[in-house]
Design an enzyme around this catalytic site. Structure first.
Site, PDB file in Angstrom:
ATOM      1  N   SER A 114      -4.051  -1.451  -5.292  1.00  0.00           N
ATOM      2  CA  SER A 114      -4.686  -2.241  -4.241  1.00  0.00           C
ATOM      3  C   SER A 114      -4.606  -3.702  -4.639  1.00  0.00           C
ATOM      4  CB  SER A 114      -6.151  -1.805  -4.049  1.00  0.00           C
ATOM      5  OG  SER A 114      -6.788  -2.632  -3.091  1.00  0.00           O
ATOM      6  N   ARG A 116      -8.325  14.911   1.277  1.00  0.00           N
ATOM      7  CA  ARG A 116      -7.120  15.509   1.853  1.00  0.00           C
ATOM      8  C   ARG A 116      -5.974  15.514   0.842  1.00  0.00           C
ATOM      9  NH1 ARG A 116      -9.018  12.648   6.103  1.00  0.00           N
ATOM     10  NH2 ARG A 116      -7.448  11.000   5.979  1.00  0.00           N
ATOM     11  N   HIS A 176       0.822  -1.206   0.000  1.00  0.00           N
ATOM     12  CA  HIS A 176       0.000   0.000   0.000  1.00  0.00           C
ATOM     13  C   HIS A 176       0.858   1.260   0.000  1.00  0.00           C
ATOM     14  CE1 HIS A 176      -4.023   1.692   0.450  1.00  0.00           C
ATOM     15  NE2 HIS A 176      -3.499   2.593   1.273  1.00  0.00           N
ATOM     16  N   GLU A 206      -8.162   6.746  -5.037  1.00  0.00           N
ATOM     17  CA  GLU A 206      -7.645   5.855  -4.001  1.00  0.00           C
ATOM     18  C   GLU A 206      -8.670   4.773  -3.706  1.00  0.00           C
ATOM     19  OE1 GLU A 206      -4.929   5.562  -2.168  1.00  0.00           O
ATOM     20  OE2 GLU A 206      -3.807   7.441  -2.285  1.00  0.00           O
ATOM     21  N   HIS A 228     -10.415   2.015  -0.748  1.00  0.00           N
ATOM     22  CA  HIS A 228     -10.636   1.643   0.646  1.00  0.00           C
ATOM     23  C   HIS A 228     -11.388   0.311   0.646  1.00  0.00           C
ATOM     24  CE1 HIS A 228     -10.251   4.150   4.535  1.00  0.00           C
ATOM     25  NE2 HIS A 228      -9.101   4.068   3.922  1.00  0.00           N
ATOM     26  N   ASN A 229     -10.765  -0.679   0.025  1.00  0.00           N
ATOM     27  CA  ASN A 229     -11.434  -1.957  -0.231  1.00  0.00           C
ATOM     28  C   ASN A 229     -11.546  -2.829   1.011  1.00  0.00           C
ATOM     29  OD1 ASN A 229     -11.444  -1.069  -2.889  1.00  0.00           O
ATOM     30  ND2 ASN A 229      -9.618  -2.216  -3.443  1.00  0.00           N
TER      31      ASN A 229
END
Length: 747
Positions: A534, A114, A47, A91, A93-94
């Site tokens: 990912s 952000r 990551h 991005e 967030h799995n």
């Protein structure tokens, strides 16, 4: 047993292999302590360190006159003219969303925002690319409800519109959903900020929420397979506070605009450690930080927790020398926790202090230069056999009208309105093309005539059957989506979602997909400005006999793309327009049903060759359609993708509430002509009287085209004269099939 030997045996608990632990010892010249091993494990995780994927990125084109900032920063930035730039990034967030869907999705939104305002850009749009298992599964509905709630909770509260995205359903995502979030922000060229430390002696300022124990081990958690025990990793999922993020956003942008900061970085994966050591690495300098000064919200926190917590809404700012008090005063105005936790040093070390003692002393380059692995990729014989399968024995259904209705009701094709109507897509009042109204979202740029278009795209079935062509096709379709609203594609960000790269068949998919993306980006002049990887998106499922079966996701290299419209008023949507219009197919008719949604939904087959992709033809088709829209000769445009030409026409009819009558006079199987998914095809609606000018433009750009028919009536009527075949489906029936699946799932 010595302490060092014990630590080596526990390497896996820090996210390191034994070989990586030994490499760390060799590079540092001594045994690390437990904190140092954990910090390196986080920074060398996939990551953060991209150790299995970075060697493959060398094929990506990353530069061009439109690129203001390429890979290596918080987000990429493209020039849209008038001294303005658009920062954008995607991005994932799995894994967090698999174990805690509400907070997993919510903090995914917060994290990507952000990244955008850390560049000095004000976020103005979010898109979500979501993948779930079978819609009729209770688990899928649980995850779907939670993810949608998390996205709406965070995005709506912070005041950034959710303007688009995509949702796909397939059994491979049953236990491991994908939640990819893309955000865009607007900045002036002079406000472009970087994640660097500046010069020796600069202060390091912590700002935002206090640090807690949520998100501990998040980077390592995201770099490992899910398993039956993954529910125990809930502490690795962060908890978001969108109201705190709004304060942080405004404070950061004001500090950048006033020229108070030399460097800005989000505390994302691996928290305080990743942000500060990455900034130091870019500056070629060292840091000294006192962990006892880090503000906490829980008692008894220790250095390991302070370093690796992924608590949300936290930033690192480095003040411009001489402006420290101005920065601290500004941040205090926004009622944020602000602490000077360290300083930039002339040495090249990453040094952390705790209660007066040095608890970490590592070279900055060791932390940031993870080992790189080039593995051998081998195509799965099972997938190759599926791709090479002879489909001539697949029967053509007797009632193709019913097939059209069935496809319109397939959850992957069906209307996503029940999802996006829960999102605020008009906050900021810049959204001129809302979700579902076109192939891409369009936002106006206030003070100019310009518009910014954005989309995300990937057909995982294509990538599964042929990762090279499938990934290239994802880039091509994203660009085609932008062309359908009249936007010139500028650049991409990608989110490469794959299984475990240690498996040769998975590494092969990743290897081929990166090559496909690179080739398409070069052909379409859309450089890669950044992205996310990912991996380990698979689930280890224990069988009744005690064995473990690995269920990997379909390889999903999601492409986020940004484009620009010189005149935002010169745009198109997918809805058939009122008045007299004729319909053209720009591109050629399909010739096969291979790899199609039709083949999977109706015949239960994921098989056949992915349609060939001619990137030169793709560019001509896109340029021609953009020219039609900007010249005022096309009021509606929609690309042919899942479901083929028939579904494209039906979607346009349902969107506009108008019927159509067309003729497909071409050779080939009837089901292929209707439902085949050949690339480089766009249906456009041209006002009556504009046909001659439109055809002249199409000829000028060298784009093939076919006159299909006209708009009007209350049904979708499609005839295939060479097959003596006629389909006719009333609009209300198509509308019902199209809107029911997601409405019922989210009821």
């Amino acid at each position: 047993m010595t302490a060092a030997a014990s630590l080596r045996e526990r390497a896996a608990t820090f996210g390191l292999t034994v070989e990586e632990y030994d490499l760390l010892v060799e590079r540092v010249g001594r045994e690390p302590n437990a904190l140092e091993a954990a910090i390196v494990g986080a920074m060398w995780s996939e990551h953060c360190g991209y150790k299995n994927s970075r060697p493959l990125f060398s094929v990506f084109p990353t530069t061009g006159p439109q690129v203001l900032q390429g890979p290596g920063e918080n987000a990429g930035v493209v020039d849209i003219g008038d001294g303005l730039g658009v920062a954008f990034k995607m991005e994932s967030h799995n894994h967090p969303s698999a174990v805690e869907p509400v907070q997993g999705a919510a903090t995914g939104v917060g994290g990507i925002l952000r990244d955008i305002f850390a560049m000095g850009a004000r976020p103005f749009a979010v898109l979500d690319s979501l993948r779930f298992g079978n819609l009729d599964s209770p688990r899928t509905r649980f995850l779907l409800h939670g993810v949608v709630e998390g996205i709406s909770h965070y995005g709506n509260a912070i005041g950034v519109p959710t303007v688009g995205g995509e949702v796909t359903f397939h059994p491979s995502y049953q236990e491991n959903p994908l939640v990819n979030v893309m955000a865009l922000g607007l900045l002036k060229h002079e406000d472009l900020a970087k994640g660097t430390m500046g010069a020796v002696g600069n202060q390091i300022v912590y700002v935002g929420s206090r640090t807690g124990r949520d998100g501990l081990g998040g980077a390592v958690f995201a770099s490992a397979d899910l398993s039956d025990a993954s529910g125990a990793d809930r502490p690795a999922v962060q908890v978001g506070d969108p109201f705190m993020e709004k304060l942080l956003l405004e404070a950061t942008l004001e500090a950048i605009e006033r020229g108070l900061v030399a460097g800005v970085q989000d505390m994302g994966a691996a928290g305080l450690v990743s942000s500060t050591c990455e900034m130091a690495y870019r500056a070629g300098l060292g840091v000294d930080m006192d962990l006892s000064k880090v503000p906490t919200r829980e008692t008894g926190m220790v250095p390991m927790e302070l370093c690796l917590s992924e608590s949300q809404e936290r930033m690192v700012l480095v003040p411009v020398p001489g402006r420290e008090e101005d920065l601290l005063d500004l941040l205090a105005k926004w009622e944020l926790d602000v602490v000077v936790i360290g300083s930039v040093a002339a040495h090249d070390r990453y040094r952390l202090f705790w209660q007066g003692e040095v608890v970490c002393d590592l070279p900055v380059d060791v932390l940031n230069e993870a080992p790189k692995y080039t593995r051998e990729g081998v195509e799965s014989p099972e997938i190759r056999a599926a791709r090479e399968r002879d489909l001539t024995d697949v029967p053509v259904p007797a009632d193709l009208s019913e097939v059209l209705v069935t496809l319109m009701g397939d959850p992957t094709i069906a209307s996503k309105r029940p999802i996006f109507e829960r999102y605020d897509h008009q906050v900021m009042t810049n959204t001129v093309v809302v979700p579902g109204a076109a192939d891409a979202a369009v936002m106006r740029v206030r003070g100019t005539t310009k518009g910014v278009a954005a989309t995300s795209d990937c057909n995982p079935r294509f990538v599964y059957l042929d990762p090279f062509v499938g990934a290239a096709a994802a880039v091509a379709e994203a660009a085609r989506n932008l062309a359908c609203v009249g936007a010139t594609p500028l650049a991409i960000t990608d989110n490469l979602n794959f299984g475990n790269p240690h498996r040769p068949e998975v590494y092969y998919q990743l290897q081929q997909a990166t090559r496909g993306i690179a080739e398409a980006c070069r052909a379409l002049n859309t450089p890669v400005t950044g992205g996310n990887v990912s991996l380990y998106n698979q689930y280890n499922e224990r069988q009744p006999d005690g064995s473990v079966r690995t269920v990997a996701i379909h390889p999903t290299p999601t492409i986020g793309m940004v484009g620009v419209l010189p005149d935002v008023e010169r745009r198109a949507t997918l809805a058939l327009p009122e008045g007299q219009h004729v319909l053209y197919l720009v591109g050629d008719h399909a010739a096969d049903v291979g790899a199609s949604q039709y083949l999977e939904t109706v015949h239960g087959l994921e098989a056949g060759r992915v349609p060939a992709l001619d990137l030169a033809l793709e560019k001509r088709v896109q340029d021609a359609v953009i020219a039609l829209i900007r010249a005022g000769h096309a009021r509606a445009a929609h690309d042919c993708s899942e479901g083929g030409l028939a579904v494209t026409l039906a979607e346009m009819a349902v969107a506009g509430g108008l019927g159509l009558t067309v003729k497909v006079d071409a050779a080939g199987r009837a089901d292929a002509l209707l439902f085949g998914e050949a690339h480089s095809r766009i249906v456009v609606a041209v006002p009556v009287g504009h046909e001659e000018a439109a055809e002249a433009l199409l000829h000028e750009h060298g784009a093939p085209f076919h006159l299909l028919g006209f708009v009007g009536g209350e049904e979708v009527a499609i005839s295939l004269p060479r097959h003596d075949l006629h389909l006719s489906v009333p609009l209300p029936r198509l509308q019902d099939a199209f809107t029911r699946p997601l409405r019922e799932a989210l009821a």
